[in-house]
Design an enzyme around this catalytic site. Sequence first.
Site, PDB file in Angstrom:
ATOM      1  N   GLY A  30     -57.238  32.950 -10.383  1.00 30.38           N
ATOM      2  CA  GLY A  30     -57.535  34.298  -9.930  1.00 30.38           C
ATOM      3  C   GLY A  30     -57.559  34.451  -8.426  1.00 30.38           C
ATOM      4  N   GLY A  92     -56.157  48.142 -10.017  1.00 27.48           N
ATOM      5  CA  GLY A  92     -57.608  48.291 -10.098  1.00 27.48           C
ATOM      6  C   GLY A  92     -58.053  49.638  -9.557  1.00 27.48           C
ATOM      7  N   GLU A 107     -61.016  46.346 -12.466  1.00 27.74           N
ATOM      8  CA  GLU A 107     -59.637  46.008 -12.810  1.00 27.74           C
ATOM      9  C   GLU A 107     -59.174  46.854 -13.982  1.00 27.74           C
ATOM     10  OE1 GLU A 107     -57.654  43.974 -11.174  1.00 27.74           O
ATOM     11  OE2 GLU A 107     -59.218  43.419  -9.738  1.00 27.74           O
ATOM     12  N   ARG A 285     -14.590  30.220   5.443  1.00 31.74           N
ATOM     13  CA  ARG A 285     -15.653  29.326   4.977  1.00 31.74           C
ATOM     14  C   ARG A 285     -16.393  28.669   6.143  1.00 31.74           C
ATOM     15  NH1 ARG A 285     -12.358  25.718   0.850  1.00 31.74           N
ATOM     16  NH2 ARG A 285     -14.286  24.490   0.959  1.00 31.74           N
ATOM     17  N   LYS A 303     -11.020  27.042   6.242  1.00 38.08           N
ATOM     18  CA  LYS A 303     -12.240  26.244   6.074  1.00 38.08           C
ATOM     19  C   LYS A 303     -12.340  25.227   7.205  1.00 38.08           C
ATOM     20  CE  LYS A 303     -13.706  22.014   4.376  1.00 38.08           C
ATOM     21  NZ  LYS A 303     -13.135  20.664   4.572  1.00 38.08           N
ATOM     22  N   HIS A 315      -0.914  35.759   6.383  1.00 34.34           N
ATOM     23  CA  HIS A 315      -1.085  36.085   4.970  1.00 34.34           C
ATOM     24  C   HIS A 315      -0.741  34.908   4.065  1.00 34.34           C
ATOM     25  CE1 HIS A 315       2.546  38.478   6.537  1.00 34.34           C
ATOM     26  NE2 HIS A 315       2.973  37.242   6.316  1.00 34.34           N
ATOM     27  N   TYR A 318      -3.496  28.752   3.191  1.00 32.24           N
ATOM     28  CA  TYR A 318      -4.744  27.983   3.195  1.00 32.24           C
ATOM     29  C   TYR A 318      -4.725  27.047   4.397  1.00 32.24           C
ATOM     30  CZ  TYR A 318      -8.184  24.385   2.401  1.00 32.24           C
ATOM     31  OH  TYR A 318      -9.223  23.502   2.575  1.00 32.24           O
ATOM     32  N   ASN A 338      -5.079  18.929   3.004  1.00 30.49           N
ATOM     33  CA  ASN A 338      -6.046  18.122   3.748  1.00 30.49           C
ATOM     34  C   ASN A 338      -6.823  17.135   2.885  1.00 30.49           C
ATOM     35  OD1 ASN A 338      -7.225  20.350   2.457  1.00 30.49           O
ATOM     36  ND2 ASN A 338      -9.000  20.323   3.803  1.00 30.49           N
ATOM     37  N   ALA A 375      11.226  26.888   7.297  1.00 27.37           N
ATOM     38  CA  ALA A 375      10.633  27.462   6.089  1.00 27.37           C
ATOM     39  C   ALA A 375      10.866  26.550   4.897  1.00 27.37           C
ATOM     40  CB  ALA A 375      11.225  28.839   5.831  1.00 27.37           C
TER      41      ALA A 375
END
Length: 414
Positions: A30, A92, A107, A285, A303, A315, A318, A338, A375
């Site tokens: 209590g 209360g 109470e 990240r 990251k 665009h 990663y 990686n 490319a």
Amino acid sequence: MVVVSGAEHAGIDALLPPGAERAVQAERLGSGDAVRIGMEPLADFEGDVMVLNGDVPLAGGELLAALRRHHVDTTARATITTVVLADPAHYGRVLRDGNGDLAGIVEARDASPEELALREINVGFYVFDAAELRRFLPTMTADNVQGEYYLTELVHRFLHEGDRVAAFLTADVEASMGVNSRVELAAVTAIMRGRILERLMLEGVTVEDPSSTYVDWGVTIGRDTVVRPQTMLCGATAIGADCTVGPGCLLTDVEVADGATIVSSHLVGCRVGPGCTVGPFTHLRPGTELAAGAKAGSYVEIKASKVGKGSKVPHLSYVGDTTIGEDTNIGAGTITANYDGEHKYPTVIGSNVKIGSDTVLVAPVTVGDDAYTGAGSAITKDVPEGALGVARGRQENVEGYAARRRARRHGSDG
């Protein structure tokens, strides 16, 4: 400051301000028992002790200062805080005598129907004379429906001994809102969010749709920044001036410099430099740093990497564990490979580099300044400064292939 919590709440220690300490209530016996435990570190303290329920998060300094003044002005030995609610629910009830003075607190679980009809409730903020409080703490009993030691029983001890007990009636209903369910938690969170957004807007931040914008306490935003709908700014995020964030962004522990634009993206634990553009649909990240004017475009994940001044990852790429120099362009579909399944390896890309679309850079690998990659290349060896790295199969055109294919198909049909 002493914070009383259960034994399993060790995480609270990290949240306490300097000079505060935690007292552990091993058994939930209590609120009166919690005060007894909280007074143990204050064994030598003389003066007044303010006791606050921990589930009433909207009370601010003005309310508590007013409570303290009322306690002093009335020369009370104990003071409680009350408020009148349209629906007192489970709180209360405050009992007053014919003169309007405090007569007691009951109470809700122990109240009679007549007492439940009262609308003045006990908020759970108190001021006690420390010496008297220590005197009464050992006299508490648990003679109630819950079998707990109620803090309100101590108020009755003061009254019984003839000590003056004041009741500080506040009109601040929001400040008295307690949290006893997830529904009430959502309600007080909405109020706090509204206060934060109002403060930011008064400081010069444009929040286009407050109803769909979530900003944590502690987030800072500079003047003339626009926060667009469906945006969440969390943790220790700090956003500079003249930025645009949103719509549809989630930023957690992110540092954003002046003039940056972030659209529909998810950023965690990273730094976005001045004038940078991020998004839409980009994931930055932890450990990522974008230098001034850099770009992380649509459908890009970066990251633990550094992207140099003016460099672009426009665009569908990663980039992980990579350092990119200045004014470099990373073509669409580029991947820094990686991870070999056991270890992470770095990639280094110099300044003024042109990485061709659909390039895979197999780390560890370095591409020198002013270099190019063709490319569709899989770069497994370092590319010297100013060189062109090409690693792909040679194209061959088979003349007449389509006609021969049609002839074979028609022949099988026949």
